[in-house]
Design a protein around this motif. Structure first.
Motif, PDB file in Angstrom:
ATOM      1  N   LEU A 183      52.460  47.558 -13.067  1.00 37.22           N
ATOM      2  CA  LEU A 183      51.076  47.958 -13.340  1.00 37.22           C
ATOM      3  C   LEU A 183      50.419  48.650 -12.152  1.00 37.22           C
ATOM      4  CD1 LEU A 183      49.986  44.607 -15.024  1.00 37.22           C
ATOM      5  CD2 LEU A 183      50.599  46.720 -16.189  1.00 37.22           C
ATOM      6  N   SER A 184      51.154  48.785 -11.061  1.00 34.21           N
ATOM      7  CA  SER A 184      50.497  49.247  -9.818  1.00 34.21           C
ATOM      8  C   SER A 184      49.902  50.643  -9.981  1.00 34.21           C
ATOM      9  CB  SER A 184      51.478  49.222  -8.654  1.00 34.21           C
ATOM     10  OG  SER A 184      52.621  49.991  -8.958  1.00 34.21           O
ATOM     11  N   VAL A 239      46.730  50.494 -12.180  1.00 33.96           N
ATOM     12  CA  VAL A 239      45.640  49.778 -11.507  1.00 33.96           C
ATOM     13  C   VAL A 239      45.021  50.656 -10.422  1.00 33.96           C
ATOM     14  CG1 VAL A 239      45.111  47.834  -9.992  1.00 33.96           C
ATOM     15  CG2 VAL A 239      46.532  47.481 -12.012  1.00 33.96           C
ATOM     16  N   LEU A 240      45.870  51.282  -9.617  1.00 35.15           N
ATOM     17  CA  LEU A 240      45.339  52.129  -8.537  1.00 35.15           C
ATOM     18  C   LEU A 240      44.583  53.329  -9.103  1.00 35.15           C
ATOM     19  CD1 LEU A 240      48.316  52.028  -6.024  1.00 35.15           C
ATOM     20  CD2 LEU A 240      46.161  50.804  -5.906  1.00 35.15           C
ATOM     21  N   LEU A 277      41.179  52.129 -10.129  1.00 34.87           N
ATOM     22  CA  LEU A 277      40.333  51.886  -8.956  1.00 34.87           C
ATOM     23  C   LEU A 277      39.826  53.208  -8.375  1.00 34.87           C
ATOM     24  CD1 LEU A 277      42.355  49.044  -7.212  1.00 34.87           C
ATOM     25  CD2 LEU A 277      40.080  48.842  -8.211  1.00 34.87           C
ATOM     26  N   PRO A 294      37.438  49.498  -1.688  1.00 33.19           N
ATOM     27  CA  PRO A 294      36.829  49.271  -0.373  1.00 33.19           C
ATOM     28  C   PRO A 294      37.317  50.336   0.598  1.00 33.19           C
ATOM     29  CG  PRO A 294      38.485  47.600  -0.842  1.00 33.19           C
ATOM     30  CD  PRO A 294      38.352  48.409  -2.062  1.00 33.19           C
ATOM     31  N   PRO A 340      37.463  52.251   4.454  1.00 32.01           N
ATOM     32  CA  PRO A 340      37.391  51.943   5.879  1.00 32.01           C
ATOM     33  C   PRO A 340      36.004  52.225   6.400  1.00 32.01           C
ATOM     34  CG  PRO A 340      39.293  53.323   5.400  1.00 32.01           C
ATOM     35  CD  PRO A 340      38.491  53.240   4.150  1.00 32.01           C
ATOM     36  N   CYS A 362      43.572  44.682   2.238  1.00 27.60           N
ATOM     37  CA  CYS A 362      42.977  45.316   1.049  1.00 27.60           C
ATOM     38  C   CYS A 362      41.506  45.647   1.290  1.00 27.60           C
ATOM     39  CB  CYS A 362      43.097  44.393  -0.168  1.00 27.60           C
ATOM     40  SG  CYS A 362      44.776  44.239  -0.812  1.00 27.60           S
ATOM     41  N   LEU A 363      40.812  44.724   1.943  1.00 23.26           N
ATOM     42  CA  LEU A 363      39.388  44.941   2.184  1.00 23.26           C
ATOM     43  C   LEU A 363      39.150  46.070   3.177  1.00 23.26           C
ATOM     44  CD1 LEU A 363      38.108  41.253   2.298  1.00 23.26           C
ATOM     45  CD2 LEU A 363      37.660  42.955   0.527  1.00 23.26           C
ATOM     46  N   GLU A 364      40.107  46.248   4.060  1.00 23.70           N
ATOM     47  CA  GLU A 364      39.955  47.344   5.017  1.00 23.70           C
ATOM     48  C   GLU A 364      40.245  48.692   4.374  1.00 23.70           C
ATOM     49  OE1 GLU A 364      42.583  46.221   8.144  1.00 23.70           O
ATOM     50  OE2 GLU A 364      41.265  44.645   8.886  1.00 23.70           O
ATOM     51  N   GLY A 365      40.773  48.652   3.183  1.00 20.14           N
ATOM     52  CA  GLY A 365      41.025  49.892   2.474  1.00 20.14           C
ATOM     53  C   GLY A 365      42.467  50.302   2.597  1.00 20.14           C
ATOM     54  N   GLU A 410      45.567  52.461   0.054  1.00 24.54           N
ATOM     55  CA  GLU A 410      46.262  52.327  -1.225  1.00 24.54           C
ATOM     56  C   GLU A 410      47.481  51.431  -1.110  1.00 24.54           C
ATOM     57  OE1 GLU A 410      46.405  56.037  -3.618  1.00 24.54           O
ATOM     58  OE2 GLU A 410      48.540  55.556  -3.750  1.00 24.54           O
ATOM     59  N   HIS A 443      46.638  47.727  -1.588  1.00 25.05           N
ATOM     60  CA  HIS A 443      46.330  47.428  -2.984  1.00 25.05           C
ATOM     61  C   HIS A 443      47.596  47.391  -3.823  1.00 25.05           C
ATOM     62  CE1 HIS A 443      42.208  49.256  -1.945  1.00 25.05           C
ATOM     63  NE2 HIS A 443      42.099  47.955  -1.942  1.00 25.05           N
ATOM     64  N   ARG A 444      48.499  48.310  -3.552  1.00 23.29           N
ATOM     65  CA  ARG A 444      49.745  48.337  -4.306  1.00 23.29           C
ATOM     66  C   ARG A 444      50.534  47.055  -4.063  1.00 23.29           C
ATOM     67  NH1 ARG A 444      52.597  52.407  -6.685  1.00 23.29           N
ATOM     68  NH2 ARG A 444      51.155  53.954  -5.861  1.00 23.29           N
ATOM     69  N   VAL A 465      49.072  44.202  -6.045  1.00 22.81           N
ATOM     70  CA  VAL A 465      49.412  44.264  -7.468  1.00 22.81           C
ATOM     71  C   VAL A 465      50.852  43.801  -7.695  1.00 22.81           C
ATOM     72  CG1 VAL A 465      49.752  45.818  -9.423  1.00 22.81           C
ATOM     73  CG2 VAL A 465      47.737  46.077  -7.977  1.00 22.81           C
ATOM     74  N   LEU A 466      51.771  44.292  -6.863  1.00 23.04           N
ATOM     75  CA  LEU A 466      53.179  43.938  -7.030  1.00 23.04           C
ATOM     76  C   LEU A 466      53.406  42.443  -6.820  1.00 23.04           C
ATOM     77  CD1 LEU A 466      54.852  46.991  -5.248  1.00 23.04           C
ATOM     78  CD2 LEU A 466      54.758  46.528  -7.705  1.00 23.04           C
ATOM     79  N   GLN A 492      46.133  44.459 -16.482  1.00 19.94           N
ATOM     80  CA  GLN A 492      45.644  45.568 -15.652  1.00 19.94           C
ATOM     81  C   GLN A 492      44.174  45.389 -15.321  1.00 19.94           C
ATOM     82  OE1 GLN A 492      46.568  49.511 -17.314  1.00 19.94           O
ATOM     83  NE2 GLN A 492      44.448  50.042 -16.872  1.00 19.94           N
ATOM     84  N   GLU A 493      43.378  45.063 -16.334  1.00 20.02           N
ATOM     85  CA  GLU A 493      41.940  44.835 -16.103  1.00 20.02           C
ATOM     86  C   GLU A 493      41.720  43.673 -15.144  1.00 20.02           C
ATOM     87  OE1 GLU A 493      40.610  46.022 -20.615  1.00 20.02           O
ATOM     88  OE2 GLU A 493      39.738  44.229 -19.706  1.00 20.02           O
ATOM     89  N   LEU A 514      43.690  42.624 -12.769  1.00 17.65           N
ATOM     90  CA  LEU A 514      44.033  43.002 -11.389  1.00 17.65           C
ATOM     91  C   LEU A 514      42.957  43.908 -10.795  1.00 17.65           C
ATOM     92  CD1 LEU A 514      47.845  43.534 -11.928  1.00 17.65           C
ATOM     93  CD2 LEU A 514      46.833  41.941 -10.304  1.00 17.65           C
ATOM     94  N   VAL A 515      42.430  44.815 -11.597  1.00  9.48           N
ATOM     95  CA  VAL A 515      41.364  45.696 -11.103  1.00  9.48           C
ATOM     96  C   VAL A 515      40.151  44.861 -10.697  1.00  9.48           C
ATOM     97  CG1 VAL A 515      39.705  47.474 -11.795  1.00  9.48           C
ATOM     98  CG2 VAL A 515      42.119  47.742 -12.360  1.00  9.48           C
ATOM     99  N   ILE A 568      40.825  42.925  -7.453  1.00  7.43           N
ATOM    100  CA  ILE A 568      40.768  43.737  -6.227  1.00  7.43           C
ATOM    101  C   ILE A 568      39.324  44.073  -5.882  1.00  7.43           C
ATOM    102  CG2 ILE A 568      41.343  46.022  -5.287  1.00  7.43           C
ATOM    103  CD1 ILE A 568      44.044  45.758  -6.724  1.00  7.43           C
ATOM    104  N   LYS A 569      38.527  44.365  -6.905  1.00  3.81           N
ATOM    105  CA  LYS A 569      37.114  44.695  -6.650  1.00  3.81           C
ATOM    106  C   LYS A 569      36.353  43.490  -6.132  1.00  3.81           C
ATOM    107  CE  LYS A 569      36.444  48.345 -10.065  1.00  3.81           C
ATOM    108  NZ  LYS A 569      35.691  48.739 -11.261  1.00  3.81           N
TER     109      LYS A 569
END
Lengths: 225, 184
Positions: free
Chosen positions: A61-62, A65-66, A69, A76, A78, B12-15, B17, B20-21, B24-25, B50-51, B53-54, B57-58
């Motif tokens: 799902l990656s 999902v990305l 987002l 989020p 930087p 993840c919070l620092e940003g 991709e 985040h990937r 999810v994995l 999917q929803e 996980l979104v 992350i948010k």
């Protein structure tokens, strides 16, 4: 061991994820079909759960999902990417605070000035610390103004109504007198001393009565204190 | 060396991709598994997972690092599943599991035990099904299950035992018998 003890022991073992010890309850199970059924149910479920693994067909799902987002824009970021926006925030906050302060000061000064105007227009009203509260003083002021305005309106009314009425009366009486000369003798008014028609006389009396009433309620300006 | 949940969340919070990937994995199997067994439909489970996980992350900033990640994530997924089940009341839906496992066709080949259990679970009330899944599939303890479902631990225990008894009855109807190793 009784049924209740057997059932509680079995449930506690399930909750704590330990294998129940049926040794103690073996004798009880020989004679109790209900508890025997409970132990069989326990074994059925345990065997099923053991074979029942986490679904290993999970899709990847990656990517989706990305993508979601990124579309939502809620990732989020930087800190440095927000610099251009964030540096204005304290400035806006400061400006808002200054504007609020200015507004408070302005409104406060406006109220003070209004208070001064009130006190200046009332020399005969002495504001004492133990006197009537400001609300009553403002009420008195307002009443004085209303009374003064009403007096002025009355005087204007009297002047405007009385003055044109006299010539109107004269014109009416003159007209009536002229018309009476054209009337046949049998239509002549009965009372030659008073040439005014009866209706006009009544109206004139009513008007004088109203004027008299108004004079009583609102004495002439020369008689006011 | 495996990165801890807290470290991964921080990245993840620092940003980025990549973080985040990885998030999810790490958790998609767990969440998808719950969604699939709750909803009984592969496509719906995909969408719901999917929803979930979104949303997770948010909402990472609101996760308390002193508490385990798993119950927090499963709470989000369980809420999404419940929302999806509510929507189903208003529209027709298809499930991958037959609706009535109690009727056994003579010619029908019996499924393996895990599939029979999945089938039987669709007969259980959603709340109780959720309780069973969180306890047995996701290996949460009763207190954690209560936290996810928003119910006291005592209620969870009652639901758990009741559901087990119900499932055992349904599996018996499908001809599944216990294999007892002790002699009575």
């Amino acid at each position: 061991m009784n049924c209740e003890e057997f059932r509680r022991g079995l449930e506690t073992a399930i909750e704590n994820r330990v294998i129940p010890d049926f040794t103690e309850g073996r004798e009880h199970l020989k004679h109790c079909p209900r508890c025997r059924a409970l132990s069989e149910d326990y074994h059925i479920i345990e065997r099923a759960v053991e074979e029942w693994a986490v679904v290993d067909e999970s899709p990847d799902l990656s990517g989706r999902v990305l993508a979601m987002l990124s579309n939502d824009g809620d990732l989020p970021r930087p800190p440095q990417s927000d610099a251009s926006y964030s540096q204005f925030v304290p400035v806006l906050v400061g400006l808002s605070a200054v504007a609020a302060l200015f507004l408070i000061v302005y409104l406060t000064q406006g109220l003070d000035q209004h208070q001064e105007t009130i006190t200046q227009s009332l020399p005969e009203l002495e504001y004492q610390t133990d006197g009537p509260p400001p609300l009553e003083i403002e009420y008195d002021i307002e009443m004085e103004r209303v009374i003064g305005d009403t007096k002025a309106a009355y005087n204007s009314f009297v002047d405007n109504v009385k003055e044109p009425f006299e010539p109107l009366t004269d014109a009416v009486t003159g007209g009536i007198a002229d018309s009476e000369g054209a009337l046949p003798p049998e239509r002549a008014p009965q009372d030659p001393v008073n040439p005014l028609p009866k209706e006009l006389v009544v109206f004139n009396d009513e008007l004088n009565t109203s004027l008299g009433f108004l004079r009583k309620v609102f004495p002439s300006p020369s008689s006011s204190p | 060396m495996n990165e801890s949940d807290a470290e991964l969340v921080q990245r993840c919070l620092e940003g980025g991709e990549l973080a985040h990937r990885e998030f999810v994995l790490r958790y998609q199997s767990m969440i998808f598994s719950l969604c699939y067994r709750m909803l009984g439909n592969y496509e719906d489970a995909e969408d719901t997972a999917q929803e979930s996980l979104v949303r997770a992350i948010k909402s990472l900033a609101s996760w308390d690092q002193n508490r385990p990640m798993k119950p927090w994530l499963l709470t989000i997924a369980a809420n999404r599943c419940r929302t999806e089940l509510m929507k189903r009341k208003r529209r027709p839906y298809a499930t991958d599991f037959p609706q009535d496992p109690a009727i056994q066709d003579l010619g029908e080949e019996r499924l393996d035990l895990a599939e029979e259990l999945d089938r039987a679970l669709q007969q259980i009330k959603p709340e109780h099904r959720e309780c069973f899944l969180l306890f047995h599939e996701q290996q949460l303890n009763c207190a954690e299950v209560g936290e996810v479902l928003g119910h006291p631990e005592g209620t969870i225990k009652t639901w758990l035992h009741r559901t087990r008894n119900q499932l055992a009855g349904l599996l018996r109807q499908r001809g599944i018998v216990p294999e007892l190793s002790y002699e009575l």
